[in-house]
Design an enzyme around this catalytic site. Structure first.
Site, PDB file in Angstrom:
ATOM      1  N   LYS A  57     -38.200  35.848 -15.998  1.00  0.00           N
ATOM      2  CA  LYS A  57     -38.038  36.071 -14.410  1.00  0.00           C
ATOM      3  C   LYS A  57     -39.184  35.545 -13.804  1.00  0.00           C
ATOM      4  CE  LYS A  57     -35.196  40.019 -14.692  1.00  0.00           C
ATOM      5  NZ  LYS A  57     -34.333  39.897 -13.850  1.00  0.00           N
ATOM      6  N   ARG A  95     -25.009  43.084 -18.917  1.00  0.00           N
ATOM      7  CA  ARG A  95     -23.672  42.830 -19.139  1.00  0.00           C
ATOM      8  C   ARG A  95     -23.113  42.979 -20.707  1.00  0.00           C
ATOM      9  NH1 ARG A  95     -22.964  37.743 -15.625  1.00  0.00           N
ATOM     10  NH2 ARG A  95     -24.877  38.859 -14.612  1.00  0.00           N
TER      11      ARG A  95
END
Length: 483
Positions: free
Chosen positions: A264, A338
């Site tokens: 990130k 996920r």
């Protein structure tokens, strides 16, 4: 924080008496009595607040303070108006450094006294909440510690219910606000075990890497392998009605998310401690349910890990086998939530649930779509959708339904595995993420809540919100009432 009810409010009951008045109605009887005692003071002050939201202070009234707030016309006093007035009152009380207050606001026309009391307490508690303080060289911040309400029709039972809800919300916020060097997967497991020791109705099992491997949870292990902190699968049960079909809440518990090798940006990476907010909300809801003694069987499943960079971290292009047996090509290591949820959702099958809701700070795409007002949710079950919408409206914890059309599944096709873990482009990111999860939920009714935009406030005043705890508690109250 102490909350209470009174039938006979007075100036001397607390440091400040707050009185909401209508522009088109006379003062209520108790206020008229106080006005007579004070030689018409309240009526004089009311003349200085002509518009809704206008306030006027009077200090040193028998050693106490008086705050008058204009609520407008009775027919126009809505739930939205109430929210605004309560916010203005709370901010004023905190600014003036009051420790206690007696709040007397008019009844809403459209809602019950129980609902109004609950909303006022939830909002006041939200605004008075203070971050966990690790500072050592300054005095602790002032706190509003006691609020007594005068609200005809409200009961002690409704008061206790509201207090249970805010306790669950606060627990969620405290966990989410904790720095990641303290709130590790192990720490989350310890918090779950602590709940089982506090409440006889709660039991808990916390599983480590060995048990996770034995169950074939290759996706959860892949995310965790870049960190020295071991992963945890937390299985926590609230036994409010053992004979009923369980409801399951699945929480994403990434206690820090660097993005892995798909790293990130440095800006605001500190806020990635909030990537376990789904897990925090599950524990907050379970604590509130235990306090409320809801007659339901509730199970919380939390998949927790850190997503970090190291020589052993999962790589883009790696293929893993999930607990379901399906294979996943990991093209983006920052789409890790996920992955851990996939194994947790498969694990949920063993309980044959009535329905499952997963809660996750899953995608930045949902923030682009909905901002920080509404939580995005997806489901193919219309009955479950109606239940979520109803609970959202009643709790004022807003949601917005996003599509889950089969056509979006094409974005997850992989030439090497059963699926990829993220689309190759940025389109429909929140929807394709939910489509990925849907592949692990075919054996039960399921809904997905993407709380990436609503779980915390960003920036200098970053703070967890405790959402969607109010929504989920309201939903579970309806489940309890239907059984």
């Amino acid at each position: 924080m102490n909350y209470g009810l009174t039938h006979t409010p007075s100036l001397t009951m607390s440091e400040c008496l707050v009185l909401g008045v209508f522009s088109d109605l006379a003062l209520p009887d108790f206020a008229t009595a106080i006005d007579n005692e004070q030689k018409g003071l309240i009526k004089k002050l009311c003349q200085r607040v002509p518009e809704p939201g206008n306030t006027v202070w009077q200090t040193d009234v028998e050693g106490h303070s008086l705050l008058i707030i204009q609520c407008g016309k009775k027919e126009e006093f809505s739930a939205n108006s109430l929210q605004k007035r309560v916010g203005e009152i709370t901010e004023a009380l905190i600014k003036q450094r009051f420790s206690s207050a007696t709040v007397c606001l008019p009844r809403l026309n459209q809602e019950s006294a129980e609902w109004q009391l609950e909303q006022m307490i939830v909002q006041i508690d939200n605004l008075r909440y203070q971050l966990l303080d690790f500072k050592t060289k300054h005095a602790k911040s002032h706190k509003l510690e006691s609020v007594i309400f005068h609200l005809p029709g409200a009961t002690e039972k409704s008061l206790e219910m509201a207090k249970a809800i805010v306790t669950g919300v606060e627990f969620c916020r405290d966990l989410a606000n904790m720095p990641a060097n303290i709130c590790t997967p192990t720490y989350l497991g310890e918090q779950a075990i602590s709940l089982s020791k506090q409440f006889d109705q709660i039991s808990c099992q916390v599983m480590g890497p060995e048990e996770i491997k034995e169950m074939g949870m290759g996706a959860l292990l892949a995310v965790a392998q870049g960190s020295d902190q071991p992963p945890r699968l937390i299985d926590i049960h609230y036994h409010g009605n053992k004979n009923s079909t369980p409801v399951i809440l699945v929480g994403k518990g990434i206690t820090f998310d660097s993005g892995g090798l798909s790293i990130k940006p440095a800006n605001a990476m500190d806020e990635m401690k909030y990537d376990m907010s789904g897990a925090a909300s599950v524990l907050g809801v379970i604590k509130a349910c235990a306090l409320l003694k809801l007659p339901i069987n509730l199970i919380g499943i939390i998949a927790s890990a850190e997503n970090l960079i190291s020589g052993s971290a999962v790589k883009s292009g790696d293929i893993v086998t999930t607990m379901s047996g399906q294979t996943v090509e990991i093209i983006n290591t920052d789409a890790e939530g996920r992955l851990v949820l996939a194994d947790a959702l498969t694990y949920a099958e063993r309980y044959n649930p009535d329905f499952v809701i997963d809660i996750a700070t899953l995608t930045g795409a949902i923030i682009v779509a909905l901002g920080n007002i509404a939580t995005g949710y997806m489901t193919r079950d219309e009955q479950l959708a109606k239940s979520i919408e109803r609970a959202a409206n009643e709790s004022q914890d807003k949601v917005w339904r996003m599509p889950l059309d089969e056509a979006y599944q094409d974005a997850l096709e992989s030439p090497l595995a059963d699926m990829i873990n993220a689309g190759f482009d940025r389109s429909a990111g929140s929807i394709t993420a939910a489509c990925f999860l849907s592949r692990f939920t075919e054996k039960y009714r399921w809904a997905h809540l993407d709380i990436a935009g609503t779980a915390w406030i960003s920036g200098k005043k970053r703070n967890a919100t405790g959402r969607p705890v109010p929504l989920l508690i309201q939903l579970l109250r309806h489940v309890a009432n239907s059984r």
